[in-house]
Design a protein around this motif. Structure first.
Motif, PDB file in Angstrom:
ATOM      1  N   LEU A 162     132.413 117.790  22.463  1.00  0.00           N
ATOM      2  CA  LEU A 162     131.432 118.033  21.415  1.00  0.00           C
ATOM      3  C   LEU A 162     131.178 116.773  20.606  1.00  0.00           C
ATOM      4  CD1 LEU A 162     132.629 121.466  19.961  1.00  0.00           C
ATOM      5  CD2 LEU A 162     130.887 121.045  21.701  1.00  0.00           C
ATOM      6  N   CYS A 163     129.929 116.621  20.170  1.00  0.00           N
ATOM      7  CA  CYS A 163     129.564 115.502  19.307  1.00  0.00           C
ATOM      8  C   CYS A 163     130.087 115.750  17.893  1.00  0.00           C
ATOM      9  CB  CYS A 163     128.044 115.320  19.292  1.00  0.00           C
ATOM     10  SG  CYS A 163     127.127 116.705  18.560  1.00  0.00           S
ATOM     11  N   ASP A 164     130.031 114.738  17.054  1.00  0.00           N
ATOM     12  CA  ASP A 164     130.519 114.855  15.678  1.00  0.00           C
ATOM     13  C   ASP A 164     129.812 115.975  14.917  1.00  0.00           C
ATOM     14  OD1 ASP A 164     132.352 112.787  15.928  1.00  0.00           O
ATOM     15  OD2 ASP A 164     130.939 111.267  15.208  1.00  0.00           O
ATOM     16  N   GLU A 165     128.498 116.109  15.126  1.00  0.00           N
ATOM     17  CA  GLU A 165     127.744 117.137  14.427  1.00  0.00           C
ATOM     18  C   GLU A 165     128.214 118.539  14.804  1.00  0.00           C
ATOM     19  OE1 GLU A 165     126.237 114.599  16.047  1.00  0.00           O
ATOM     20  OE2 GLU A 165     125.399 113.448  14.392  1.00  0.00           O
ATOM     21  N   CYS A 166     128.488 118.773  16.078  1.00  0.00           N
ATOM     22  CA  CYS A 166     128.966 120.079  16.521  1.00  0.00           C
ATOM     23  C   CYS A 166     130.377 120.357  16.022  1.00  0.00           C
ATOM     24  CB  CYS A 166     128.917 120.194  18.046  1.00  0.00           C
ATOM     25  SG  CYS A 166     127.274 120.529  18.681  1.00  0.00           S
ATOM     26  N   VAL A 167     131.204 119.320  15.943  1.00  0.00           N
ATOM     27  CA  VAL A 167     132.555 119.502  15.411  1.00  0.00           C
ATOM     28  C   VAL A 167     132.470 119.956  13.956  1.00  0.00           C
ATOM     29  CG1 VAL A 167     134.705 118.326  14.779  1.00  0.00           C
ATOM     30  CG2 VAL A 167     133.654 117.887  16.994  1.00  0.00           C
ATOM     31  N   CYS A 168     131.645 119.298  13.156  1.00  0.00           N
ATOM     32  CA  CYS A 168     131.495 119.690  11.743  1.00  0.00           C
ATOM     33  C   CYS A 168     130.881 121.075  11.617  1.00  0.00           C
ATOM     34  CB  CYS A 168     130.633 118.674  11.004  1.00  0.00           C
ATOM     35  SG  CYS A 168     131.465 117.111  10.722  1.00  0.00           S
ATOM     36  N   SER A 227     130.438 107.816  24.098  1.00  0.00           N
ATOM     37  CA  SER A 227     130.072 108.499  25.333  1.00  0.00           C
ATOM     38  C   SER A 227     128.563 108.503  25.503  1.00  0.00           C
ATOM     39  CB  SER A 227     130.579 109.946  25.306  1.00  0.00           C
ATOM     40  OG  SER A 227     130.131 110.637  26.445  1.00  0.00           O
ATOM     41  N   SER A 228     128.122 108.316  26.715  1.00  0.00           N
ATOM     42  CA  SER A 228     126.693 108.419  27.009  1.00  0.00           C
ATOM     43  C   SER A 228     126.347 109.793  27.581  1.00  0.00           C
ATOM     44  CB  SER A 228     126.262 107.320  27.985  1.00  0.00           C
ATOM     45  OG  SER A 228     126.989 107.446  29.194  1.00  0.00           O
ATOM     46  N   GLN A 229     127.354 110.662  27.700  1.00  0.00           N
ATOM     47  CA  GLN A 229     127.142 112.017  28.209  1.00  0.00           C
ATOM     48  C   GLN A 229     126.608 112.916  27.096  1.00  0.00           C
ATOM     49  OE1 GLN A 229     127.543 112.833  31.472  1.00  0.00           O
ATOM     50  NE2 GLN A 229     127.928 110.653  31.678  1.00  0.00           N
ATOM     51  N   PRO A 230     125.731 113.856  27.424  1.00  0.00           N
ATOM     52  CA  PRO A 230     125.241 114.780  26.396  1.00  0.00           C
ATOM     53  C   PRO A 230     126.359 115.668  25.867  1.00  0.00           C
ATOM     54  CG  PRO A 230     124.280 115.307  28.543  1.00  0.00           C
ATOM     55  CD  PRO A 230     125.140 114.105  28.726  1.00  0.00           C
ATOM     56  N   CYS A 231     126.195 116.116  24.636  1.00  0.00           N
ATOM     57  CA  CYS A 231     127.158 117.022  24.010  1.00  0.00           C
ATOM     58  C   CYS A 231     127.114 118.355  24.751  1.00  0.00           C
ATOM     59  CB  CYS A 231     126.779 117.216  22.546  1.00  0.00           C
ATOM     60  SG  CYS A 231     127.722 118.487  21.702  1.00  0.00           S
ATOM     61  N   ASP A 232     128.287 118.928  25.004  1.00  0.00           N
ATOM     62  CA  ASP A 232     128.355 120.215  25.693  1.00  0.00           C
ATOM     63  C   ASP A 232     127.987 121.383  24.780  1.00  0.00           C
ATOM     64  OD1 ASP A 232     129.134 119.190  28.189  1.00  0.00           O
ATOM     65  OD2 ASP A 232     131.221 119.085  27.551  1.00  0.00           O
ATOM     66  N   GLY A 233     127.944 121.159  23.472  1.00  0.00           N
ATOM     67  CA  GLY A 233     127.579 122.216  22.538  1.00  0.00           C
ATOM     68  C   GLY A 233     126.083 122.303  22.311  1.00  0.00           C
ATOM     69  N   CYS A 234     125.496 121.203  21.823  1.00  0.00           N
ATOM     70  CA  CYS A 234     124.073 121.211  21.471  1.00  0.00           C
ATOM     71  C   CYS A 234     123.195 120.528  22.508  1.00  0.00           C
ATOM     72  CB  CYS A 234     123.867 120.556  20.111  1.00  0.00           C
ATOM     73  SG  CYS A 234     124.261 118.787  20.072  1.00  0.00           S
ATOM     74  N   ALA A 235     123.796 119.920  23.510  1.00  0.00           N
ATOM     75  CA  ALA A 235     123.089 119.211  24.582  1.00  0.00           C
ATOM     76  C   ALA A 235     122.349 117.978  24.092  1.00  0.00           C
ATOM     77  CB  ALA A 235     122.143 120.153  25.325  1.00  0.00           C
ATOM     78  N   PRO A 291     121.309 114.346  23.719  1.00  0.00           N
ATOM     79  CA  PRO A 291     121.484 113.195  24.600  1.00  0.00           C
ATOM     80  C   PRO A 291     121.880 111.927  23.853  1.00  0.00           C
ATOM     81  CG  PRO A 291     119.170 113.509  24.157  1.00  0.00           C
ATOM     82  CD  PRO A 291     119.898 114.627  23.452  1.00  0.00           C
ATOM     83  N   LEU A 292     122.016 112.015  22.517  1.00  0.00           N
ATOM     84  CA  LEU A 292     122.363 110.831  21.737  1.00  0.00           C
ATOM     85  C   LEU A 292     123.773 110.363  22.088  1.00  0.00           C
ATOM     86  CD1 LEU A 292     121.023 111.975  18.248  1.00  0.00           C
ATOM     87  CD2 LEU A 292     119.911 110.458  19.897  1.00  0.00           C
ATOM     88  N   HIS A 293     123.915 109.070  22.287  1.00  0.00           N
ATOM     89  CA  HIS A 293     125.216 108.492  22.605  1.00  0.00           C
ATOM     90  C   HIS A 293     126.071 108.477  21.352  1.00  0.00           C
ATOM     91  CE1 HIS A 293     123.248 106.006  26.061  1.00  0.00           C
ATOM     92  NE2 HIS A 293     123.064 107.293  26.183  1.00  0.00           N
ATOM     93  N   GLY A 294     127.376 108.597  21.528  1.00  0.00           N
ATOM     94  CA  GLY A 294     128.284 108.535  20.388  1.00  0.00           C
ATOM     95  C   GLY A 294     129.635 109.132  20.694  1.00  0.00           C
ATOM     96  N   GLN A 295     130.375 109.376  19.644  1.00  0.00           N
ATOM     97  CA  GLN A 295     131.742 109.890  19.758  1.00  0.00           C
ATOM     98  C   GLN A 295     131.742 111.351  20.218  1.00  0.00           C
ATOM     99  OE1 GLN A 295     135.212 108.692  17.127  1.00  0.00           O
ATOM    100  NE2 GLN A 295     134.362 110.436  16.051  1.00  0.00           N
ATOM    101  N   ARG A 296     132.715 111.702  21.063  1.00  0.00           N
ATOM    102  CA  ARG A 296     132.883 113.077  21.534  1.00  0.00           C
ATOM    103  C   ARG A 296     134.336 113.488  21.352  1.00  0.00           C
ATOM    104  NH1 ARG A 296     128.097 112.493  21.424  1.00  0.00           N
ATOM    105  NH2 ARG A 296     126.627 112.653  23.143  1.00  0.00           N
TER     106      ARG A 296
END
Length: 85
Positions: free
Chosen positions: A6-12, A64-72, A74-79
């Motif tokens: 999950l991306c930072d936004e989904c974690v929060c 990570s360049s992979q999409p977030c598994d929560g919100c999908a 495509p922005l790169h960043g921490q997972r």
């Protein structure tokens, strides 16, 4: 057990129902679209367990360049790694 990232936004959003991190980089319309997409994306993954430790540094992919598994997103960043129970 299935792992996902999950991306930072989904974690929060998942942990605190906090969407304030979205406003840092996006327009008001983009924020509204992301907020609408977060709960359904996260709901399909429930029940989950955090599988990372920020102090020890495991279960976190710093970039990570992979999409977030929560919100999908495509922005790169921490997972952060989670496991479906």
């Amino acid at each position: 057990m299935e792992s996902f990232w999950l991306c930072d936004e989904c974690v929060c959003a998942a942990a605190y129902e906090d969407y304030s991190t979205l406003s840092l980089y996006q327009t008001a319309d983009q924020i509204a679209q992301r907020i609408a997409a977060l709960p359904p994306g996260l709901a399909r993954l429930i029940p989950v367990s955090a599988d990372f430790d920020s102090e020890a540094g495991w279960g976190i992919n710093g970039f990570s360049s992979q999409p977030c598994d929560g919100c999908a997103s495509p922005l790169h960043g921490q997972r952060h790694q989670f496991t479906r129970l």
